[in-house]
Motif scaffolding. Structure first.
Motif, PDB file in Angstrom:
ATOM      1  N   ASP A   1       5.798 -48.146 -40.321  1.00  0.00           N
ATOM      2  CA  ASP A   1       6.609 -48.921 -39.380  1.00  0.00           C
ATOM      3  C   ASP A   1       6.214 -50.398 -39.496  1.00  0.00           C
ATOM      4  OD1 ASP A   1       8.119 -49.949 -37.362  1.00  0.00           O
ATOM      5  OD2 ASP A   1       7.163 -48.807 -35.738  1.00  0.00           O
TER       6      ASP A   1
ATOM      7  N   THR B   1       7.810 -52.845 -37.841  1.00  0.00           N
ATOM      8  CA  THR B   1       8.357 -53.572 -36.697  1.00  0.00           C
ATOM      9  C   THR B   1       7.344 -54.574 -36.140  1.00  0.00           C
ATOM     10  OG1 THR B   1       9.691 -51.642 -36.118  1.00  0.00           O
ATOM     11  CG2 THR B   1       9.397 -53.321 -34.421  1.00  0.00           C
TER      12      THR B   1
ATOM     13  N   GLN C   1      13.071 -54.593 -40.701  1.00  0.00           N
ATOM     14  CA  GLN C   1      12.108 -54.248 -39.649  1.00  0.00           C
ATOM     15  C   GLN C   1      11.123 -55.371 -39.354  1.00  0.00           C
ATOM     16  OE1 GLN C   1       9.945 -50.692 -40.650  1.00  0.00           O
ATOM     17  NE2 GLN C   1      11.492 -49.334 -39.787  1.00  0.00           N
TER      18      GLN C   1
END
Length: 540
Positions: free
Chosen positions: A170, A172, A195
């Motif tokens: 991830d 983000t 992201q």
């Protein structure tokens, strides 16, 4: 673990088919695979956007018509999850999984010159004795991480595209740096950018990339493809690259500007690597190549808003097609995003990796995550990392110290009954690897049957045939522009590796015909032998 007829190293497309084919001959076969499951490169390469650059319907097995008809590909260029699902389906459908030791790495293979058998050892302490060793270790299976000063000091998250976490990553809210703009970099950059808080792309050298032009298959399309599979496979086997497409019949310089542009436009829309084979002389003369470069550069400039950024994204160090053209999805458009910065390492090289990021010659970049999209030790990397010892105690690494030397890419002098699948000296990465693997494994199976029929224990490539083949491959490469590029085809991405163009450049169809003729002529260029223990047995 005892004796078997054959050991197969690798559980990718080549290894799975080798186990299936050899088992169908009645051989006892043991597969060994370092990964935790089947899939080969598609087991490891789970980075965002990982996708094949050969059309799915072609990048698939042809040995079973039932398999061709029952499997439904969802799109033109399948993603890694779908390819891995397909390989797992094949493993289960043909009951291949139980023939492999997974999570097990071969550390050595040594020839017993008395018995002409191979003793294969693994990192788990297994010891196997086999008459035949088939190395289906893949051309792109050994990840390369450059030895940049301070690499181990980085305190953030570090990943390599060739060894991606199965649970995913991830990005983000992260400041991400990615080093490398080869295939894995170009495919992953657009998705990471969606992201990340900010993405810094550290580009060592620009690469040509052609949009995939991907499309989903509907039932009507799938029915049409399946109905025409026989002809599609025939065309693929006769083609230069193992797909059912052939180059324009004329030189790029013999046609009108309009016809040439139409041909390039058609291939651009087709998508991916086949753009490099629009015309037969496209990678043979600089004048023909220049027409393709001009077309591609115009396309790139249309996709990138900032002309200065476009200048950096257009390669100026190699003819187009002499490095593998990447198949992308919105790669160039990604540089129009405000959260993406292109860092040109030719203008300002990396000086070090620090605990907090990357320092180049003119700036410091603070990062939370660092991604190495730095490719592989291609073609020979996996073999070099095993201790493979043949006649007279000579190792394969020693024999290949000046570059890989094979006959047909299949056999090596001094290494009887050792076969390499889609290795150096064969079309390998320049063709459809699945059909290439089938072609090689079928040839190996025919070879083994020939040994049985003639009462031989072993076969190995002769030195003269190997020298002639190596020279033939060198001459073919010298007639092209390929040696002008510092590509992984040449081993140029690995410090200290000999600079030798490793694949066979004569085309997939031509190569298949050569291999078939060699077999038809009693395996011309190979030498046969019987084990000393067998020779000592009383006759009768």
């Amino acid at each position: 673990m005892g004796d078997v007829d054959a050991v197969v190293v690798g559980a990718g497309f080549a290894g799975l088919y080798a186990v299936h084919k050899l088992r169908s001959l009645g051989l006892t076969v043991q597969g060994v695979e370092a990964a935790g499951g089947v899939g080969g490169t598609w087991f490891w390469n789970r980075y965002p956007g990982a996708r094949c650059d050969v059309e799915s319907v072609d990048y698939s097995y042809s040995f079973s018509r039932e398999l061709e008809q029952e499997w439904d590909w969802s799109e033109k260029y399948a993603t890694q999850p779908e390819i891995l699902e397909y390989i797992n389906h094949v493993a289960d459908r043909f009951d291949l999984r139980d023939r492999f030791l997974f999570g097990t790495r071969v550390t050595s293979a040594e020839l017993d010159e008395e018995t002409l058998r191979w003793e294969v050892r693994t990192d788990r302490g297994d010891v196997l004795s086999a008459r035949y060793c088939i190395f289906a270790t893949g051309a792109l299976s050994t990840a390369n991480t450059p030895n940049i000063p301070g690499r181990e000091s980085f305190t953030g998250d570090t990943h390599h595209t060739g060894q991606w976490p199965h649970e995913g990553v991830d990005f983000t809210g992260r400041r991400v740096g990615i080093i490398g703009t080869g295939s894995s970099g170009i495919q992953s950059i657009p998705l990471i950018a969606e992201q990340a808080e900010h993405l810094y792309v550290f580009q060592r050298s620009a690469n040509y990339s052609v949009p995939a032009g991907n499309q989903t298959w509907d039932d009507e399309m799938r029915r049409a493809i399946k109905a025409g599979y026989d002809e599609r496979r025939r065309l693929s086997r006769e083609s230069g690259g193992g797909s059912p497409y052939n180059a324009h019949p004329k030189s790029a310089l013999e046609v009108s500007d309009e016809e040439r542009r139409d041909a390039y436009e058609t291939r651009w829309k087709l998508g991916g690597v086949l753009f490099a084979k629009t015309f037969p002389d496209q990678t043979k003369t600089e004048a023909a190549n220049a027409t393709a470069r001009q077309f591609a550069e115009e396309k790139i400039r249309l996709l990138v808003d900032d002309p200065a950024v476009a200048d950096k994204l257009i390669p100026n160090d190699h003819p187009i097609g002499t490095k593998r053209i990447v198949t992308d999805t919105h790669y160039f458009e990604t540089y129009n995003r405000p959260n993406v910065t292109l860092v040109d390492l030719k203008a300002a090289p990396i000086e070090s990796i620090t605990p907090s990021g990357i320092t180049t010659a003119d700036a410091d970049y603070a990062l939370d995550t660092l991604v190495f999209a730095t490719g592989f030790d291609a073609m020979t990397g996996a073999l070099d990392r095993m201790r493979i010892v043949g006649r007279d105690g000579v190792s394969l690494s020693e024999y290949w110290s000046e570059g890989p030397k094979t006959y047909l890419g299949l056999g090596v002098p001094g290494f009887p009954n050792l076969f390499v699948v889609t290795g150096p000296g064969s079309p390998s990465v320049l063709a459809n690897m699945v059909l290439g693997a089938e072609q090689h494994v079928d040839w190996i199976a025919d070879c083994i049957e020939h040994l049985w029929e003639k009462g031989h224990d072993a076969i190995e490539a002769s030195v003269p045939a190997t020298e002639q083949w190596v020279e033939h491959c060198r001459e073919l490469a010298a007639q092209t522009l390929f040696p002008l590029a510092n590509s992984w085809y040449m081993g140029a991405n690995i410090p200290g590796k000999p600079r030798v163009f490793m694949p066979y450049l004569g085309g997939f169809g031509a190569y298949g015909r050569i291999c078939a003729h060699v077999a038809e002529e009693g395996f011309r260029g190979f030498e046969f032998s019987r084990s000393r223990t067998r020779l000592a047995d009383p006759v009768g």
